[in-house]
Design a protein around this motif. Structure first.
Motif, PDB file in Angstrom:
ATOM      1  N   ILE A 134       9.760   2.503   3.041  1.00 30.42           N
ATOM      2  CA  ILE A 134       8.890   2.107   1.941  1.00 30.42           C
ATOM      3  C   ILE A 134       8.544   0.623   2.003  1.00 30.42           C
ATOM      4  O   ILE A 134       7.388   0.228   1.772  1.00 30.42           O
ATOM      5  CB  ILE A 134       9.541   2.465   0.593  1.00 30.42           C
ATOM      6  CG1 ILE A 134       9.555   3.993   0.414  1.00 30.42           C
ATOM      7  CG2 ILE A 134       8.813   1.791  -0.572  1.00 30.42           C
ATOM      8  CD1 ILE A 134      10.231   4.473  -0.831  1.00 30.42           C
ATOM      9  N   SER A 135       9.516  -0.209   2.317  1.00 32.08           N
ATOM     10  CA  SER A 135       9.266  -1.658   2.336  1.00 32.08           C
ATOM     11  C   SER A 135       8.531  -2.112   3.585  1.00 32.08           C
ATOM     12  O   SER A 135       7.875  -3.160   3.583  1.00 32.08           O
ATOM     13  CB  SER A 135      10.581  -2.416   2.231  1.00 32.08           C
ATOM     14  OG  SER A 135      11.365  -2.257   3.415  1.00 32.08           O
ATOM     15  N   GLY A 185      12.693   6.272 -12.888  1.00 31.96           N
ATOM     16  CA  GLY A 185      11.966   7.532 -12.941  1.00 31.96           C
ATOM     17  C   GLY A 185      12.464   8.364 -14.109  1.00 31.96           C
ATOM     18  O   GLY A 185      13.426   8.005 -14.788  1.00 31.96           O
ATOM     19  N   GLN A 198      12.775   4.888  -7.316  1.00 33.96           N
ATOM     20  CA  GLN A 198      12.141   6.062  -7.912  1.00 33.96           C
ATOM     21  C   GLN A 198      11.885   7.153  -6.878  1.00 33.96           C
ATOM     22  O   GLN A 198      12.042   8.343  -7.171  1.00 33.96           O
ATOM     23  CB  GLN A 198      10.847   5.645  -8.605  1.00 33.96           C
ATOM     24  CG  GLN A 198      11.087   4.764  -9.818  1.00 33.96           C
ATOM     25  CD  GLN A 198       9.822   4.235 -10.451  1.00 33.96           C
ATOM     26  OE1 GLN A 198       8.741   4.790 -10.269  1.00 33.96           O
ATOM     27  NE2 GLN A 198       9.942   3.145 -11.209  1.00 33.96           N
ATOM     28  N   THR A 199      11.533   6.761  -5.666  1.00 32.03           N
ATOM     29  CA  THR A 199      11.321   7.747  -4.606  1.00 32.03           C
ATOM     30  C   THR A 199      12.634   8.413  -4.227  1.00 32.03           C
ATOM     31  O   THR A 199      12.683   9.630  -3.982  1.00 32.03           O
ATOM     32  CB  THR A 199      10.687   7.090  -3.364  1.00 32.03           C
ATOM     33  OG1 THR A 199       9.473   6.443  -3.747  1.00 32.03           O
ATOM     34  CG2 THR A 199      10.405   8.109  -2.284  1.00 32.03           C
ATOM     35  N   LYS A 246      13.353  11.034  -6.767  1.00 31.18           N
ATOM     36  CA  LYS A 246      12.438  12.178  -6.680  1.00 31.18           C
ATOM     37  C   LYS A 246      12.739  13.039  -5.464  1.00 31.18           C
ATOM     38  O   LYS A 246      12.809  14.275  -5.562  1.00 31.18           O
ATOM     39  CB  LYS A 246      10.992  11.677  -6.631  1.00 31.18           C
ATOM     40  CG  LYS A 246       9.955  12.785  -6.616  1.00 31.18           C
ATOM     41  CD  LYS A 246       8.550  12.198  -6.640  1.00 31.18           C
ATOM     42  CE  LYS A 246       7.488  13.306  -6.626  1.00 31.18           C
ATOM     43  NZ  LYS A 246       6.109  12.733  -6.662  1.00 31.18           N
ATOM     44  N   LYS A 259      12.637   2.252 -14.951  1.00 37.68           N
ATOM     45  CA  LYS A 259      13.026   1.648 -13.685  1.00 37.68           C
ATOM     46  C   LYS A 259      13.308   2.686 -12.604  1.00 37.68           C
ATOM     47  O   LYS A 259      12.992   2.469 -11.423  1.00 37.68           O
ATOM     48  CB  LYS A 259      14.277   0.774 -13.881  1.00 37.68           C
ATOM     49  CG  LYS A 259      14.128  -0.316 -14.937  1.00 37.68           C
ATOM     50  CD  LYS A 259      13.006  -1.294 -14.586  1.00 37.68           C
ATOM     51  CE  LYS A 259      12.890  -2.403 -15.619  1.00 37.68           C
ATOM     52  NZ  LYS A 259      11.767  -3.334 -15.305  1.00 37.68           N
ATOM     53  N   GLU A 280       7.986  -4.699  -6.370  1.00 40.15           N
ATOM     54  CA  GLU A 280       7.150  -3.496  -6.239  1.00 40.15           C
ATOM     55  C   GLU A 280       7.800  -2.490  -5.295  1.00 40.15           C
ATOM     56  O   GLU A 280       7.938  -1.304  -5.626  1.00 40.15           O
ATOM     57  CB  GLU A 280       5.754  -3.867  -5.749  1.00 40.15           C
ATOM     58  CG  GLU A 280       4.831  -2.659  -5.640  1.00 40.15           C
ATOM     59  CD  GLU A 280       3.414  -3.026  -5.217  1.00 40.15           C
ATOM     60  OE1 GLU A 280       2.607  -2.097  -4.979  1.00 40.15           O
ATOM     61  OE2 GLU A 280       3.113  -4.237  -5.115  1.00 40.15           O
ATOM     62  N   SER A 281       8.200  -2.948  -4.125  1.00 38.10           N
ATOM     63  CA  SER A 281       8.844  -2.042  -3.171  1.00 38.10           C
ATOM     64  C   SER A 281      10.211  -1.597  -3.662  1.00 38.10           C
ATOM     65  O   SER A 281      10.603  -0.435  -3.485  1.00 38.10           O
ATOM     66  CB  SER A 281       8.983  -2.725  -1.803  1.00 38.10           C
ATOM     67  OG  SER A 281       7.736  -2.861  -1.174  1.00 38.10           O
ATOM     68  N   LYS A 286       9.948   1.089  -6.270  1.00 39.34           N
ATOM     69  CA  LYS A 286       9.388   2.277  -5.624  1.00 39.34           C
ATOM     70  C   LYS A 286      10.468   2.981  -4.806  1.00 39.34           C
ATOM     71  O   LYS A 286      10.531   4.218  -4.771  1.00 39.34           O
ATOM     72  CB  LYS A 286       8.206   1.890  -4.735  1.00 39.34           C
ATOM     73  CG  LYS A 286       7.512   3.097  -4.100  1.00 39.34           C
ATOM     74  CD  LYS A 286       6.299   2.687  -3.281  1.00 39.34           C
ATOM     75  CE  LYS A 286       5.626   3.907  -2.664  1.00 39.34           C
ATOM     76  NZ  LYS A 286       4.448   3.502  -1.839  1.00 39.34           N
TER      77      LYS A 286
END
Length: 507
Positions: free
Chosen positions: A446-447, A278, A423-424, A427, A276, A416-417, A420
């Motif tokens: 992102i969204s 990363g 995880q982004t 990172k 979920k 999905e967003s 993401k």
């Protein structure tokens, strides 16, 4: 505009340069600030220094609570320094800066060790600072708070938001992270546990063993821990080859098996969380269970759990919460203590995700039940997760309303967003500190959706959010409120976990 000749410009430039050089030459080194400016804890951290590494080498005698030894700090001056502070409550006996004796004042009551080096430090200069000390930490209070926990067979250097000052000098704020070597000599019949990997156990004299631990990833000072006592210590490896070290207090009694049934599943829990959030961010995994505290804390690589959390049986929901902090709180740390939602909101939401994964209630069901369980006049809706105040950092509202804010984001942007974004965040901010506003900006980027109103409602505004459609408001958490007539199986465990999580460690 009046034209100037080239010669005139040359004279002017020379004059400016002279003034600038004169200003630099005349600038005197100044003292570093006693804190980093965090409104919740004005003396937390220190200005003018950036610590890169701590080497903590101690001897501890449980019978007398005498802690003695040295801490060596590798730091860099971030300004021209005439003197600088370290956060420390024990009695220092000597201080060396770059091998020269330094003057120091040791005001233990306010936890400030003020150091004046023999030669001022220039901005950008690295320095080796060695502090020698010996004291009984259980007798020390800083601003009226006792942070060291003496137990019948040892002691615990575990607490939040501060615990370091009771056993090593530091720049004690999450914005200054460093690597660590922690070496503690204790009597043979007890263990000395800390973070990271167990590099070695050595004996240099009869009756004593030295435990040597190393943390290779940046680590906040409050996440650095020391647990001394009679523990059953087990060592193995995770399926992906990381050291996995667990320890269980000798006095856990009937809770021992439930504790093992929970903590020994840590690699399984982390594998799920990694799917979920990363990849797991650190070099080791594990856990310590002790009767010396009632709460639990996300110490980096090796959370510490209060034995009370397993009194009713296995509690993998707690394992999910504390290990989610390895991402949210440890890998990405707080920019200020008011940003506590970035820790507790997401760790609590990880319990929702784990519940759904294990078939004990979906995230929709848990969120809906939490929302429905708190009437409009409940404290939950009065406290602001984005700025709860120092006295309420660990209030249940930060956990529960914080998790509802996370779920509202998920329902607004879609799965999905949402994943993401998480995880982004991990990172891009790995090994750094961050603010809530930065997370909001990333979520919008992102969204592709404007999220100001959503976060304003859930994090910054007092009052129970109104019912409405499309996930930004609670009725979309589940198909309908009527479908959730009783708490999902894991809800009671999550609530009990929260009560213990914030029971004792709020300063």
């Amino acid at each position: 505009m009046r034209k100037r000749t080239r010669a005139g410009l040359g004279v002017l430039a020379t004059g400016i340069t002279s003034v600038l050089l004169a200003g630099v030459a005349g600038a005197a080194p100044s003292p570093g600030a006693s804190g980093v400016g965090d409104p919740y804890y004005p003396n937390a951290g220190n200005g003018g220094t950036d610590v890169r590494h701590y080497d903590i080498r101690l001897t501890y005698q449980p019978a007398t609570d005498l802690l003695s030894g040295t801490t060596t700090l590798q730091l860099t001056a971030t300004q021209d320094l005439s003197r600088f502070d370290l956060d420390f409550g024990l009695k220092a006996s000597s201080v060396l800066v770059n091998n020269r004796p330094a003057k120091f004042t040791n005001s233990t009551g306010d936890g400030e060790l003020v150091i004046t080096p023999a030669t001022p430090l220039a901005k950008g200069q690295t320095a080796t600072v060695v502090v020698a000390y010996a004291d009984t930490p259980s007798q020390v209070k800083i601003d009226g708070v006792a942070g060291w926990k003496k137990t019948p067979d040892g002691a615990l250097g575990v607490d939040e938001p501060q615990s370091a000052a009771w056993w090593f000098p530091s720049n004690d704020h999450p914005t200054d992270r460093a690597t660590f070597d922690v070496s503690v000599e204790v009597p043979d019949d007890v263990a000395a546990l800390s973070n990271g990997t167990l590099v070695s156990k050595t004996k240099k004299r009869a009756g004593w063993t030295r435990w040597n631990w190393r943390s290779t990833q940046p680590q906040a000072t409050y996440l650095t821990s020391l647990e001394v006592g009679r523990f059953e210590v087990t060592q193995s490896t995770t399926p992906d080859g990381k050291p996995f070290i667990t320890a269980y207090g000798a006095d856990l009694g009937p809770s021992l098996d439930a504790a093992k049934a929970s903590v020994e599943r840590t690699p399984e829990v982390n594998e799920f969380l990694a799917s979920k959030f990363g990849p797991y961010p650190f070099e080791a995994q594990g856990g310590v269970v002790t009767s010396g505290i009632s709460f639990s804390l996300e110490n980096q690589t090796r959370p510490v759990y209060g034995a009370r959390n397993f009194a009713a049986g296995a509690n993998t929901s707690l394992i999910a919460h504390e290990n989610a902090h390895q991402w949210f709180g440890d890998n990405v740390t707080l920019g200020r203590w008011s940003d506590i939602w970035l820790n507790e909101g997401f760790a609590t939401y990880a319990q929702y995700l784990w519940s759904e994964h294990t078939g004990e209630g979906t995230a929709d069901e848990l969120a809906q039940y939490t929302y429905d369980s708190h009437p409009a006049d409940d404290k939950l809706w009065k406290l602001l997760p984005a700025d709860p105040g120092a006295a309420n950092q660990f209030d249940g509202a930060v956990y529960d309303r914080g998790a509802l804010a996370v779920h509202a984001l998920r329902k607004t942007v879609g799965d999905e967003s949402f994943f993401k974004i998480l995880q982004t965040w991990q990172k891009e901010k790995a090994g750094k500190s961050a603010r809530i506003t930065e997370f909001i900006a990333l979520a919008e980027k992102i969204s592709g959706k404007p999220l100001y109103d959503l976060f304003q409602t859930w994090l910054y505004t007092s009052g129970k959010p109104a019912v409405g459609p499309n996930g930004a408001t609670p009725k979309a958490f589940a198909a309908s409120a009527a479908t959730v007539k009783q708490a999902p199986k894991s809800y009671a465990q999550i609530q009990a976990t929260h009560e213990l999580l914030h029971a004792e460690h709020a300063h």
